[in-house]
Design an enzyme around this catalytic site. Structure first.
Site, mmCIF file in Angstrom:
data_model
loop_
_atom_site.group_PDB
_atom_site.id
_atom_site.type_symbol
_atom_site.label_atom_id
_atom_site.label_comp_id
_atom_site.label_asym_id
_atom_site.label_seq_id
_atom_site.Cartn_x
_atom_site.Cartn_y
_atom_site.Cartn_z
ATOM 1 N N GLY A 182 -23.159 7.031 -28.689
ATOM 2 C CA GLY A 182 -22.939 7.864 -28.659
ATOM 3 C C GLY A 182 -24.192 8.483 -28.525
ATOM 4 C CG HIS A 201 -1.926 -0.629 1.372
ATOM 5 N ND1 HIS A 201 -3.218 -1.081 1.709
ATOM 6 C CD2 HIS A 201 -2.115 -1.767 0.207
ATOM 7 C CE1 HIS A 201 -3.954 -1.716 1.658
ATOM 8 N NE2 HIS A 201 -3.566 -2.727 0.979
ATOM 9 C CD GLU A 216 -14.441 5.192 -25.895
ATOM 10 O OE1 GLU A 216 -13.662 6.170 -26.976
ATOM 11 O OE2 GLU A 216 -13.493 5.344 -24.678
ATOM 12 C CB CYS A 249 -1.300 0.615 5.967
ATOM 13 S SG CYS A 249 -0.706 -0.164 4.685
ATOM 14 N NE ARG A 260 -5.257 1.531 -31.115
ATOM 15 C CZ ARG A 260 -6.902 1.555 -31.282
ATOM 16 N NH1 ARG A 260 -7.571 0.770 -30.643
ATOM 17 N NH2 ARG A 260 -7.507 2.719 -31.993
ATOM 18 C CD GLU A 297 -1.562 3.351 3.087
ATOM 19 O OE1 GLU A 297 -1.532 3.278 2.898
ATOM 20 O OE2 GLU A 297 -2.632 3.513 4.140
ATOM 21 C CB THR A 356 -28.790 7.387 -28.609
ATOM 22 O OG1 THR A 356 -29.106 8.062 -30.521
ATOM 23 C CG2 THR A 356 -30.390 6.604 -29.046
#
Ligand code: AOF
Ligand code: ZN
Length: 360
Positions: A290, A50, A288, A83, A206, A52, A292
């Protein structure tokens, strides 16, 4: 360095875990002694140390220091030991955490620290920390639905594509690079059926950042009519691809997509579809387009975050980013929370959240 500056640094460090630690949170930590940085670290890999502990490991003498960290230190024995105990053992005197940890399994570190005499404070840069880990926080608190983000790239006049339907490319190379970075941090990337048809996108990551788990690809196609020659369908055996259809359309979709490797999910309504995705392990979803799908999600109050990339071009007319919905009088149109605003080359990125999750 002040504690505030250290928190800004811790947030910057935490962000380096993007794409590598989900479903766990991104956490950064800075150790300060008399205003000097004596250690820093972040949660770099799912299952790894983690934030910390990474900071403690970077520091030769943490005794007496202040740990400035973006999330409450954990109290549980999980993939790694707690932690809170590591900080106590190291002799850290004060902990400044941006947020409480709402995770029922891990929370309670503050009480452990305080009972060992360590001073604990919350709230520094809480909004920034909440925005950074929005998907993690909403998943802890809300559970039944994924964190849903919508990405739109438009012209100055709000179009996704020109009058001929061309959208490649409205935004510039920096914005496209940003989108690959963004995708890497989500469990799944989705588009509507019409966008799948018109853009034939791959929806893969990509960029320079390789995600720990490649995001699943999802096409929302109520009608079930998804063309089998789409690149996503053709590559479904390499990258998991799901098609969400209405239950009435299941037979059509099953016939059309038979043997492609696409997984078909039959469910009615967007909210139910999102709940089904959550059940299947999708904690965060990047939509992403469209127009609608975007407007339907927004209209139903299902979008938690909007990434808006605005390119400095004027298209006159074209495909609007959002389809008209029921009118909302200005007095009832609550403000979204601006969580980021910056340049991406010539383009401008605006990130707004419907609300922030600030655990008590
Ligand atoms: C992290 N990284 O830097 C901090 C976390 O899955 P585990 O056992 O590693 O525990 C994950 C939980 O620990 C996480 O959900 C959060 O509540 C707490 N803190 N987690 O992955 C970190 N500080
Ligand atoms: Zn921990």
């Amino acid at each position: 360095m002040t504690e505030l500056e250290a928190m800004d640094r811790a947030l910057e460090l935490a962000r380096k875990g993007w794409g590598r630690v989900s479903p766990n949170p991104m956490v950064g930590a800075v150790l300060l002694k008399d205003g000097r940085v004596v250690g820093e670290g972040y949660h770099a890999e799912f299952g790894g140390p983690h934030g910390e502990v990474a900071a403690l490991e970077s520091c030769s003498d943490p005794a007496g220091s202040t740990c400035v960290v973006t999330l409450e230190p954990c109290a549980h024995h999980g993939k790694t030991p707690p932690c809170a105990e590591a900080l106590i053992r190291a002799g850290v005197r004060r902990v400044v955490a941006a947020l409480r940890d709402p995770n029922p399994v891990a929370r309670g570190g503050a009480e452990v620290l305080r009972s060992a005499g360590v001073e604990v404070e919350f709230g520094l840069r809480a909004r920034e920390a909440a925005a950074l880990n929005a998907a993690f926080l909403w998943n802890c608190v809300r559970g039944a639905l994924p964190f849903v983000a919508l990405k739109v790239a438009t012209s100055l006049d709000g179009y996704l594509a020109d009058y001929q339907g061309r959208s490649q490319w409205i935004s510039g190379p920096e914005a496209r690079e940003f989108v690959h970075w963004l995708r890497a941090g989500f469990d799944a990337i989705a588009v509507g059926r019409r966008t799948a048809d018109s853009d034939d996108p791959l929806l893969t990551v990509r960029g320079d950042l390789v995600p720990r788990v490649a995001p699943r690809r999802i096409i929302f196609a109520r009608s079930g009519r998804v063309r089998r020659d789409l690149r996503m369908v053709q590559s479904a055996r390499e990258v998991p691809t799901w098609v969400v259809v209405g239950t009435a359309a299941l037979p059509v979709a099953e016939t059309e997509l038979k043997g492609t490797g696409v997984e078909i999910i039959g469910v009615d309504g967007l909210r139910a579809a999102l709940a089904e995705l959550r059940r299947r392990g999708v904690g965060s979803l990047l939509v992403e387009g469209g127009a609608t799908l975007a407007s339907a999600l927004l209209g139903e109050g299902l979008v938690d975050r909007l990434y808006w990339i605005q390119a400095p071009r004027w298209l006159g007319t074209g495909m609007p980013a959002f389809a008209p919905r029921e009118p909302v009088p200005l007095d009832d149109a609550g403000s979204w929370v601006v969580t980021e605003r910056r340049a991406l080359g010539e383009d401008t990125l605006l990130v707004v959240d419907r609300s922030l999750c600030l655990p008590e």
